[in-house]
Design an enzyme around this catalytic site. Structure first.
Site, PDB file in Angstrom:
ATOM      1  N   LYS A  50       7.256  -2.185 -41.915  1.00  0.00           N
ATOM      2  CA  LYS A  50       5.868  -2.644 -41.484  1.00  0.00           C
ATOM      3  C   LYS A  50       4.633  -2.881 -42.406  1.00  0.00           C
ATOM      4  O   LYS A  50       4.022  -3.669 -42.203  1.00  0.00           O
ATOM      5  CB  LYS A  50       5.903  -0.842 -41.767  1.00  0.00           C
ATOM      6  N   GLN A  94       5.465   7.999 -41.465  1.00  0.00           N
ATOM      7  CA  GLN A  94       7.199   7.851 -41.482  1.00  0.00           C
ATOM      8  C   GLN A  94       7.798   8.943 -41.545  1.00  0.00           C
ATOM      9  O   GLN A  94       7.589  10.147 -42.069  1.00  0.00           O
ATOM     10  CB  GLN A  94       7.437   7.484 -42.372  1.00  0.00           C
ATOM     11  N   ASP A 117       0.612   5.248 -34.402  1.00  0.00           N
ATOM     12  CA  ASP A 117       1.569   5.333 -33.787  1.00  0.00           C
ATOM     13  C   ASP A 117       1.328   6.635 -31.864  1.00  0.00           C
ATOM     14  O   ASP A 117       2.473   6.373 -31.329  1.00  0.00           O
ATOM     15  CB  ASP A 117       2.502   6.599 -34.280  1.00  0.00           C
TER      16      ASP A 117
END
Ligand code: NDP
Length: 278
Positions: A50, A94, A117
């Protein structure tokens, strides 16, 4: 005739180039904070990817690595600090978190306008009603692949196998918003083959190698393989028996190189959107 292979690697590169250009033209510097807790090796690899994508696109990224035993309070305080930073537009924690952390509590601590997200309840609800800034990266990446290959879900029967909150359910919603007729299947669905054979667009998001065999696919169907399974031979496979299904389908995504890179590109797109550029 063999199916068209939907090349997520190529499209993701193109999307990242376009994002870089938009950032340059807008004269902005979007910022993404990536928070990782603990030492899980796979999670650290994902976070590295990422950050590499951010660098490619001209997005500023900052990594915050906490020890597994840092505790929820410290993590929540960090998220609060990031929520208040003007130079950070997106926050990503994460997953999975180590034992002892409530994932839902941590997700809910992220300001919805920085939740790239799209996991907070507010953003989940917005995806449900079809009024959203961010859609979850994997299903949104699938929609972008379909669009690129000129596949319009309107009026088609889309069968999604898998009903997780991060893939199956939002995938079904995004297909519905594009006017597909949607069926969601899961581990308690009897006669899976009977249903998958009706699919014009079949999305497999389970996590079981070779779950979808050629006899489960209608001739000419579009087959999207979301899964990433590590086999004992060390290689990555999806849910779909690729070699056999590609002889039946009209379009198919490979694993790796299909949905995976699209997920990463869409995260960059969501970060750009969070910084106020579309
Ligand atoms: P989950 O384990 O959360 O969900 C799996 C789903 O599959 C569940 O809904 C489960 O049903 C269903 N299922 C299990 N067995 C069967 C079966 N035999 N027949 C039909 N349905 C079944 O997984 P995720 O949604 O998180 O991920 C799915 C896959 O996608 C994984 O391989 C994951 O690695 C991959 N993935 C890939 C991403 C990418 O970027 N390409 C991103 C995220 C995930 P039930 O609900 O009844 O248990």
């Amino acid at each position: 005739m063999s199916a068209i292979i939907m090349d997520g690697n190529a499209l993701s590169k193109q999307i990242k180039k376009e994002i870089k250009l938009k950032i340059e033209q807008a004269g902005i510097r979007p910022g993404l904070a990536v928070v990782i807790v603990g030492e899980d090796a796979a999670s650290h690899v994902y976070v590295n990817h990422k950050q590499k994508d951010c660098a490619e696109c001209g997005i500023h990224s900052e990594r915050f690595a906490l020890a597994a035993d840092a505790g929820e309070e410290k993590l929540l305080a960090l998220i609060d600090e990031l929520n208040n930073r003007k130079d950070i537009h997106g926050i990503l924690v994460q997953m999975p978190l180590p034992k002892g952390y409530s994932e839902q509590k941590v997700i809910e601590a992220i300001a919805p306008e920085k939740d790239v997200d799209a996991f907070t309840l507010q953003n989940v609800g917005r995806v449900m009603v079809g009024d959203y800034t961010f859609a979850p990266c994997t299903p949104y990446g699938v929609m972008k692949l379909l669009e690129h290959y000129g596949i319009d879900p309107a009026g088609k029967h889309c069968v999604v196998v898998g009903r997780s909150n991060i893939v199956g359910k939002p995938q079904a919603m995004l297909m519905l918003h594009k006017h597909a007729t949607v069926t969601i299947c899961h581990s308690r669905t009897p006669n899976l083959t009977e249903i998958t054979r009706q699919a014009d667009i079949l999305v497999a998001a389970v996590g079981k190698i070779n779950l979808i065999t050629a006899d489960m696919v209608k001739a000419g169907a579009v087959v999207i393989d979301v899964a990433i399974n590590r086999h004992t031979d060390g290689k990555l496979y999806g849910d779909v028996d690729f070699d056999a299904v590609k002889e039946v389908a009209s379009h198919i995504t490979p694993v790796p190189g299909g949905v995976g890179p699209m997920t990463r590109a869409v995260l960059m797109q969501n970060t750009l959107n969070a910084a106020g550029v579309n």
